[in-house]
Design an enzyme around this catalytic site. Structure first.
Site, PDB file in Angstrom:
ATOM      1  CB  CYS A   1      -0.897   0.015   1.234  1.00 17.44           C
ATOM      2  SG  CYS A   1       0.082  -0.089   2.736  1.00 17.44           S
TER       3      CYS A   1
ATOM      4  CB  CYS B   1      -1.815  -3.427   7.988  1.00 13.57           C
ATOM      5  SG  CYS B   1      -3.043  -3.153   6.730  1.00 13.57           S
TER       6      CYS B   1
HETATM    7 FE1  FES Z   1      -1.081   0.227   4.432  1.00 11.82          FE
HETATM    8 FE2  FES Z   1      -2.499  -0.890   6.283  1.00 11.82          FE
HETATM    9  S1  FES Z   1      -3.226  -0.166   4.384  1.00 11.82           S
HETATM   10  S2  FES Z   1      -0.388  -0.576   6.256  1.00 11.82           S
END
Ligand code: FES
Length: 144
Positions: A33, A103
């Protein structure tokens, strides 16, 4: 969707910030992400984590895992810190939803990078090698 513990660490994160003149700093980005986590540590003369702080530019789960890893490692020896895995951090939070597991892939890694940084800065190459060998084998981020 999130456990009470995750929500608690997200809304009231522990050890936020950055240690001035830290003995070691570890920063890592999440390839999934793009979120970034940074952990700084102070190490005492007995090789124990005397202080640890984090800054996380990421989602709630990333903040919660960062917060949890600082609590888990505070006061621990470097060997004990090596034992903390990303999975253990997620488990300590009572688990994360499957779509948020990625995450949890930063917290322990950032911590271990900070310790590595500390050892390298102090010219302890043999200790770096030993430390890297002691790290958990399951590096979850590589499987995502
Ligand atoms: Fe990036 Fe959780 S969406 S660390």
């Amino acid at each position: 969707m999130y456990t009470d513990l995750v929500m608690d660490h997200f809304t009231n994160p522990r050890n936020v910030g950055e240690i001035e003149d830290a003995d070691g700093v570890g920063q890592i980005g999440n390839p999934v992400c793009g979120d970034v986590m940074r952990i700084s540590i102070a190490v005492d003369d007995k090789d124990r984590i005397a202080d640890v702080k984090f800054k996380t530019f990421g989602c709630g789960a990333a903040v919660a895992t960062s917060s949890m890893v600082t609590e888990m490692v505070m006061g621990k020896s470097l060997e004990e810190a090596a034992d903390i895995s990303n999975k253990a951090v997620a488990e300590a939070l009572g688990g994360l939803p499957p779509n948020k597991m990625h995450c949890s892939n930063l917290a322990a890694d950032a911590l271990h990078l900070a310790i590595q940084d500390y050892l390298v800065k102090n010219g302890r190459e043999a200790d770096v090698e030993q430390f890297l060998k002691a790290l958990p084998k399951e590096r979850e981020h590589s499987s995502h």
